[in-house]
Design an enzyme around this catalytic site. Structure first.
Site, mmCIF file in Angstrom:
data_model
loop_
_atom_site.group_PDB
_atom_site.id
_atom_site.type_symbol
_atom_site.label_atom_id
_atom_site.label_comp_id
_atom_site.label_asym_id
_atom_site.label_seq_id
_atom_site.Cartn_x
_atom_site.Cartn_y
_atom_site.Cartn_z
ATOM 1 N N SER A 122 50.453 50.737 10.127
ATOM 2 C CA SER A 122 50.819 50.043 11.380
ATOM 3 C C SER A 122 50.383 50.954 12.569
ATOM 4 O O SER A 122 48.759 51.048 12.577
ATOM 5 C CB SER A 122 52.349 49.896 11.592
ATOM 6 O OG SER A 122 52.822 49.250 12.596
ATOM 7 N N HIS A 123 51.170 51.458 13.524
ATOM 8 C CA HIS A 123 50.680 52.398 14.838
ATOM 9 C C HIS A 123 50.083 53.648 14.380
ATOM 10 O O HIS A 123 49.702 54.154 15.283
ATOM 11 C CB HIS A 123 51.784 52.074 15.645
ATOM 12 C CG HIS A 123 52.825 52.950 15.155
ATOM 13 N ND1 HIS A 123 54.018 52.308 14.319
ATOM 14 C CD2 HIS A 123 53.309 54.329 15.578
ATOM 15 C CE1 HIS A 123 54.968 53.176 14.148
ATOM 16 N NE2 HIS A 123 54.384 54.293 14.564
ATOM 17 N N ASP A 303 49.370 46.498 18.334
ATOM 18 C CA ASP A 303 49.215 47.819 17.353
ATOM 19 C C ASP A 303 48.341 47.396 16.343
ATOM 20 O O ASP A 303 47.734 46.406 16.190
ATOM 21 C CB ASP A 303 50.506 48.295 16.920
ATOM 22 C CG ASP A 303 51.208 47.534 15.848
ATOM 23 O OD1 ASP A 303 51.005 46.097 15.940
ATOM 24 O OD2 ASP A 303 51.905 47.899 15.263
ATOM 25 N N ASP A 305 48.661 46.790 12.923
ATOM 26 C CA ASP A 305 48.724 45.646 12.310
ATOM 27 C C ASP A 305 49.343 44.382 12.846
ATOM 28 O O ASP A 305 49.917 43.354 12.294
ATOM 29 C CB ASP A 305 49.735 45.871 11.056
ATOM 30 C CG ASP A 305 51.140 46.431 11.657
ATOM 31 O OD1 ASP A 305 51.287 46.874 12.571
ATOM 32 O OD2 ASP A 305 52.016 46.090 10.740
ATOM 33 N N ASP A 307 51.747 43.515 14.775
ATOM 34 C CA ASP A 307 53.471 42.962 15.133
ATOM 35 C C ASP A 307 54.034 43.760 16.096
ATOM 36 O O ASP A 307 55.095 43.209 16.650
ATOM 37 C CB ASP A 307 54.157 43.443 13.585
ATOM 38 C CG ASP A 307 54.098 44.946 13.164
ATOM 39 O OD1 ASP A 307 53.472 45.705 14.157
ATOM 40 O OD2 ASP A 307 54.693 45.085 12.188
ATOM 41 N N ARG A 308 53.296 44.538 16.905
ATOM 42 C CA ARG A 308 53.968 44.917 18.250
ATOM 43 C C ARG A 308 53.298 44.368 19.279
ATOM 44 O O ARG A 308 52.211 43.913 19.100
ATOM 45 C CB ARG A 308 53.785 46.401 18.237
ATOM 46 C CG ARG A 308 54.485 47.433 16.984
ATOM 47 C CD ARG A 308 54.573 48.750 17.368
ATOM 48 N NE ARG A 308 55.245 49.415 16.431
ATOM 49 C CZ ARG A 308 55.844 50.840 16.407
ATOM 50 N NH1 ARG A 308 55.682 51.513 17.452
ATOM 51 N NH2 ARG A 308 56.626 51.309 15.653
ATOM 52 N N THR A 372 67.434 50.383 12.607
ATOM 53 C CA THR A 372 66.164 50.193 13.130
ATOM 54 C C THR A 372 65.256 49.661 11.913
ATOM 55 O O THR A 372 65.457 50.350 10.875
ATOM 56 C CB THR A 372 65.493 51.541 13.419
ATOM 57 O OG1 THR A 372 66.234 52.125 14.602
ATOM 58 C CG2 THR A 372 63.876 51.760 13.694
ATOM 59 N N SER A 401 61.039 49.568 20.132
ATOM 60 C CA SER A 401 59.540 50.167 19.861
ATOM 61 C C SER A 401 58.471 49.062 20.035
ATOM 62 O O SER A 401 57.620 48.966 19.154
ATOM 63 C CB SER A 401 59.643 50.531 18.502
ATOM 64 O OG SER A 401 60.179 49.753 17.646
ATOM 65 N N LYS A 412 58.306 41.028 13.002
ATOM 66 C CA LYS A 412 58.100 40.933 14.351
ATOM 67 C C LYS A 412 56.657 40.481 14.687
ATOM 68 O O LYS A 412 55.710 40.495 13.616
ATOM 69 C CB LYS A 412 58.252 42.408 15.138
ATOM 70 C CG LYS A 412 57.596 43.566 14.539
ATOM 71 C CD LYS A 412 57.890 44.759 15.068
ATOM 72 C CE LYS A 412 57.153 45.986 14.772
ATOM 73 N NZ LYS A 412 57.654 46.919 13.534
#
Ligand code: VG1
Ligand code: CO
Length: 586
Positions: A122-123, A303, A305, A307-308, A372, A401, A412
């Protein structure tokens, strides 16, 4: 296609965290490391009753270093474990939300997927010296639930062998299409599928694209979207350049790179610095002097991947918690929700601010507070019982986040949030020949109506794990002694350790963060990150609600400064971890 059985022995620390297993890339490249985890996953899902021989396994990743090699290994292991059909994203790329969308897709010619491996940290930064990661998503399109990730971890501790078809051909990931391999009566289908098509078709069915087109065509409106060299680039270009006809210049860093160009593909004020500067802000989210230079009216970032999301206006930062509340308050402007008779419920992770709670109260929506991590939202979305036996309950979820989404999928969804904002902006600007209603106008009107939840998160990355764990334990032990105590200008109404009782399956998730709930509604929360590839990260979440109309436009750090000081003294991070200077403030 004869599978080989390879002897192996357990590897330390293969416990999936908040979102899969993340470790240094070099660790993943060690002999049998990836193989052990993948085999343990197959063993767990088969034991849980998944029929892997008739369904399809989906594989894709965020394009980070080691992505293509890991995909070829997983294909060979999938076939050896009896998977009959495999789909892989074109060039090995699939964003996390796209994976969720494809798993849930039930097209006429496609056999439904039973699950997916997503190769992403991810990030976290990528590259040979940075992080790699892998997570498994289930048939509903969402991250594996805790009972399954616990079973995987248990298997990694006892594994003795894995199966792999070493002689299966290497798949050309750049060519969309099928490879059929037949040998000794066994037919295996491996198909390379389009990265973006399924997800984008879904998004187009959710939002009012013609209204968004009108907004984007306005001469007084401009936008930029920073994909931070992650997997989001191909999706962003497909939607905004191909579908809406925007110029390539609106797309920043939209070519995926295996090291994210050396950057940290995390969309926040610190790491998305290029976009933040273009939008006329500094890393505190404050306006900088642009010396007359034109600033876009809308800015967004994704991000690694995809999703953010981060949402910016013209010299204006929208906190993720506010973004969630505002999308919820404006959900009736989005066809997906209005067509379902309107939004019915909202959910947020525990540390996310209570801004959305105020919207829920006002609009009479059910509200859920989860630990979370996105996996907890999936259970709510899939529950019929919670919502009076209905199959389908419109639900919007979010985390502080920079994660927002809905029950269109079970992850997300970065580009969903961007389109949600554009759809809302388009609806506010539907009347022709009126001055532009801006992102800032919408947010300020929201605060005026509901008050403002001032919010900030301090991250202390790379601290000693033993020390950080001791610090958390100490606060946990002190919770009774702290309850009722006055600290600075605040009184601690409750100090506790957050625990979640899942209303759907009755499972209990303990130890989800230490909370200090102040008498005036302010909150100070501490958690240890569950996504750090190595070392430990302490997160301190600070929230203060302000209803006074005269105090809605303060600098955040001024508004919560006294509460930050209280937080630092309550945890005593200086003594435990030797620092009280955060590495990132979001
Ligand atoms: C972080 C975030 C959490 C998010 C998770 C996965 O977890 O705080 O809200 O769901 O990352 O996001 P943690 O345990 O480090 O606080 V992603 O985009 O990294 O898959
Ligand atoms: Co992510």
């Amino acid at each position: 296609l004869k599978p080989s059985i390879v002897k192996t022995s357990p590897k330390e620390g293969q416990k999936p965290g908040t979102s899969g297993l993340r470790k240094k890339t070099k660790v993943f490249m060690e002999k049998d490391y990836l193989e052990n985890f993948v085999q343990s996953t197959f063993t767990s899902i088969v034991a849980a009753g998944t029929d892997i021989s008739t369904g399809t396994l989906l594989i894709g990743g965020d394009g980070r270093y080691f992505n293509p090699e890991a995909i070829q290994t997983i294909v060979k292991m999938a076939i050896a474990n009896g998977v009959g059909r495999v789909w892989i994203g074109e060039n090995g790329l699939l964003s996390t939300p796209a994976v969720s969308a494809i798993i849930r897709e039930q097209g006429p010619t496609w056999k439904k997927a039973f699950g997916a491996f997503i190769l992403t940290a991810s990030h976290n930064p990528g590259g040979p010296d940075e992080d790699f990661g892998i997570k498994y998503n289930c048939e509903n399109g969402g991250p594996a639930q805790e009972f399954l990730t616990n079973a995987m971890f248990d298997n990694t501790k006892t594994i003795t062998q894995y199966a792999i078809c070493k002689n299966f051909p290497t798949i050309d990931l750049s060519k969309v299409g099928a490879t059929r391999v037949e040998k000794a009566g066994l037919e295996v289908n491996v198909e390379v599928v389009s990265t973006a098509a399924t997800h984008l078709a879904l998004l187009e069915s959710i939002f009012d694209f013609p209204a968004i087109q009108n907004l984007l065509d306005r001469p007084d409106f401009s936008m930029v979207y920073d994909s931070m060299h992650g997997v989001n680039g191909p999706y962003a270009r497909e939607v905004f350049c191909k579908r809406f006809g925007l110029s390539e210049e609106t797309m920043m860093n939209s070519i995926p790179k295996d090291d994210f160009n050396g950057g940290h593909a995390d969309p926040n004020l610190t790491y998305a610095k290029e976009l933040v500067a273009v939008c006329g802000l500094n890393k505190q989210g404050l306006k900088i002097d642009m010396a007359g230079k034109k600033v876009p009216d809308f800015g967004a970032a994704a991000d690694g991947d995809g999703d953010r999301n981060m949402i910016l206006g013209n010299q204006f930062f929208v906190t993720p918690s506010d973004s969630l509340a505002i999308i919820a308050a404006n959900a009736n402007k989005i066809p997906f929700f209005s067509a379902q008779g309107g939004l019915k419920s909202v959910a947020r992770s525990m540390p996310t601010s209570g801004a959305v709670d105020l919207v829920a109260k006002d609009l009479n929506l059910s509200l859920f507070e989860t630990p979370t991590g996105w996996k907890f939202f999936g259970n709510l979305m899939d529950s019929k019982d919670l919502f009076g036996g209905k199959d389908y309950t419109p639900l919007i979820c979010g985390e502080e986040s920079f994660g927002t989404g809905s029950n269109h999928i079970r992850e997300k969804d970065g580009i969903w949030a961007v389109l949600a904002w554009l759809n809302i902006l388009a609806a506010h600007n539907a009347k022709p020949n009126k001055p532009l209603v801006s992102v800032e106008d919408i947010v300020k009107a929201h605060w005026k109506k509901y008050g403002r939840n001032y919010y900030v998160r301090y991250d202390f990355e790379g601290v000693d794990k033993v020390a950080a764990t001791a610090m958390m334990a100490k606060m946990g032990e002190m919770r009774e002694a702290n309850t009722g105590k006055a600290v600075g200008a605040f009184t601690i109404a409750t100090a506790d350790i957050f625990e979640y009782n899942d209303p759907v399956d009755g499972s209990v998730s303990k130890n989800q963060g230490v909370r200090f709930l102040m008498a005036d509604g302010s909150r100070v929360i501490f958690r240890l990150s569950g996504t750090a590839g190595s070392g430990a990260t302490v997160r301190m979440y600070i929230e203060k609600y302000e209803a006074d109309k005269e105090k809605l436009h303060m600098n955040v750090l001024d508004a919560v400064g006294d509460l930050i000081a209280v937080g630092l003294s309550l945890c005593d991070i200086k003594t435990f971890c030797g620092t009280e200077t955060p590495t990132v403030i979001t």
